[in-house]
Scaffold this motif. Structure first.
Motif, mmCIF file in Angstrom:
data_model
loop_
_atom_site.group_PDB
_atom_site.id
_atom_site.type_symbol
_atom_site.label_atom_id
_atom_site.label_comp_id
_atom_site.label_asym_id
_atom_site.label_seq_id
_atom_site.Cartn_x
_atom_site.Cartn_y
_atom_site.Cartn_z
ATOM 1 N N LEU A 1 27.541 47.709 32.946
ATOM 2 C CA LEU A 1 28.459 46.965 33.827
ATOM 3 C C LEU A 1 29.948 47.541 33.515
ATOM 4 N N PRO A 2 30.908 47.499 34.526
ATOM 5 C CA PRO A 2 32.073 47.969 34.251
ATOM 6 C C PRO A 2 32.897 46.849 33.402
ATOM 7 N N ASN A 3 33.825 47.082 32.638
ATOM 8 C CA ASN A 3 34.365 46.226 31.760
ATOM 9 C C ASN A 3 34.990 45.057 32.731
ATOM 10 N N GLY A 4 35.664 45.276 33.669
ATOM 11 C CA GLY A 4 36.420 44.370 34.697
ATOM 12 C C GLY A 4 35.573 43.111 35.029
ATOM 13 N N MET B 1 42.402 35.972 30.378
ATOM 14 C CA MET B 1 41.389 37.042 30.415
ATOM 15 C C MET B 1 41.187 37.343 31.867
ATOM 16 N N ALA B 2 41.304 36.515 32.946
ATOM 17 C CA ALA B 2 40.930 36.763 34.135
ATOM 18 C C ALA B 2 42.291 37.493 34.674
ATOM 19 N N ALA B 3 43.630 37.051 34.172
ATOM 20 C CA ALA B 3 44.787 37.555 34.574
ATOM 21 C C ALA B 3 45.080 38.942 34.170
ATOM 22 N N LYS B 4 44.404 39.270 33.080
ATOM 23 C CA LYS B 4 44.316 40.754 32.603
ATOM 24 C C LYS B 4 43.673 41.627 33.369
ATOM 25 N N VAL B 5 42.421 41.172 33.866
ATOM 26 C CA VAL B 5 41.602 41.827 34.788
ATOM 27 C C VAL B 5 42.457 42.061 36.193
ATOM 28 N N ALA B 6 42.867 41.129 36.687
ATOM 29 C CA ALA B 6 43.886 41.234 37.890
ATOM 30 C C ALA B 6 45.000 42.000 37.883
ATOM 31 N N LEU B 7 45.780 42.010 36.692
ATOM 32 C CA LEU B 7 46.853 43.042 36.378
ATOM 33 C C LEU B 7 46.435 44.373 36.318
ATOM 34 N N ALA B 8 45.124 44.714 35.676
ATOM 35 C CA ALA B 8 44.976 45.854 35.431
ATOM 36 C C ALA B 8 44.062 46.615 36.842
ATOM 37 N N ALA B 9 43.741 45.622 37.815
ATOM 38 C CA ALA B 9 43.107 46.207 38.968
ATOM 39 C C ALA B 9 44.297 47.076 39.977
#
Length: 273
Positions: A96-99, A265-273
């Motif tokens: 699975l992708p890390n995001g 954690m959710a914010a980190k994924v959103a910012l990396a998108a």
């Protein structure tokens, strides 16, 4: 390299202290710490967390076994089912992708935080099952202190083990947040027996996940060994502090921290998108 070892040991100490003060469920913060501080992916951090949580749970399981609190037949059944499904979780984690995997972990962490906050805010303890309520599938024999094994009891415990094993492989969590509520719902065992049995299952399932990861060559021993060592030392030291602190306040504090970490954690994924 020395900096990585020292940082890993320090992070492990934080996890060990949380484990000692809040119980086995505190180990769920191991993966977020490794993500944010050492910048590992969930798939990389999960086996390291399993190693630390499994060793820490083993200490509690041995204490419970010596006290006669571990329902070892139930623990072996649940661990057997979990061991079969832990490699499936590991296999999926590395594909699975890390995001999305990070978002899934954040969702699980938020669930644990909300449930723990709810438990901490309960003003009255739950009353035992009775008064016309349906009996749990697994009933203790009052003469032997052992479960009366039926098809429904076997099914309930097996499904609990499957869920705990799959999540331990996928996310690197011991599965205590799955097994303790499941055992409370499926059995009429006292709380101390439920916790001790859960720790025994966590130990065995975590061991299977660590071994599978090591065989596949995915274990980061440079991080894992000092992380686990730090967790063990801090957990033993933290046990001396736990009796002097308010369990109610500790649960509330852990729930708030876990909720904030889930949001991060959710914010980190959103910012990396």
């Amino acid at each position: 390299m020395e900096n990585v070892i020292a940082t890993s040991a320090a992070l492990g100490a934080v996890v060990g202290l949380i484990l000692a003060l809040t119980g086995a469920g505190g180990g769920i913060l191991a993966v977020p710490l490794l993500l944010f501080v050492l910048h590992l992916s969930v798939a990389e951090a999960a086996p390291v967390a399993l190693l630390a949580v499994g060793l820490s749970a083993a200490v509690g399981a041995l204490i419970g076994l010596r006290a006669g609190n571990v329902r070892y037949r139930a623990a072996m059944l649940m661990a057997g089912a979990g061991t079969l499904f832990s490699p499936l979780g590991l296999w999926l984690a590395h594909r699975l992708p890390n995001g999305p995997l990070t978002l899934l972990f954040a969702a699980v962490l938020a669930f644990v935080a909300l449930r723990m906050l709810r438990q901490a805010n309960l003003s009255e303890p739950q009353q035992p099952t009775g008064g016309g309520q349906p009996l749990q599938p697994c009933q203790l024999d009052s003469r032997t202190g052992r479960f009366v094994w039926t098809a429904s009891c076997t099914r309930a415990l097996t499904l609990s083990g499957v869920g705990a094993g799959f999540l331990s492989g996928l996310l690197g969590v011991g599965g205590g947040f799955v097994m303790v509520p499941a055992l409370k719902k499926a059995t009429n065992a006292p709380v101390h027996a439920i916790v001790a049995t859960s720790l025994a299952v966590i130990t065995m399932v975590s061991a299977s996940g660590v071994i599978s990861t090591a065989i596949a060559g995915h274990m980061n021993w440079q991080v894992g060994v000092p992380f686990a060592a730090g967790a063990m030392v801090a957990m033993l030291a933290g046990r001396l502090m736990a009796s002097r602190l308010s369990g109610h306040r500790l649960q509330q504090g852990f729930a708030i921290v876990a909720g904030l970490v889930a949001i991060g954690m959710a914010a980190k994924v959103a910012l990396a998108a």
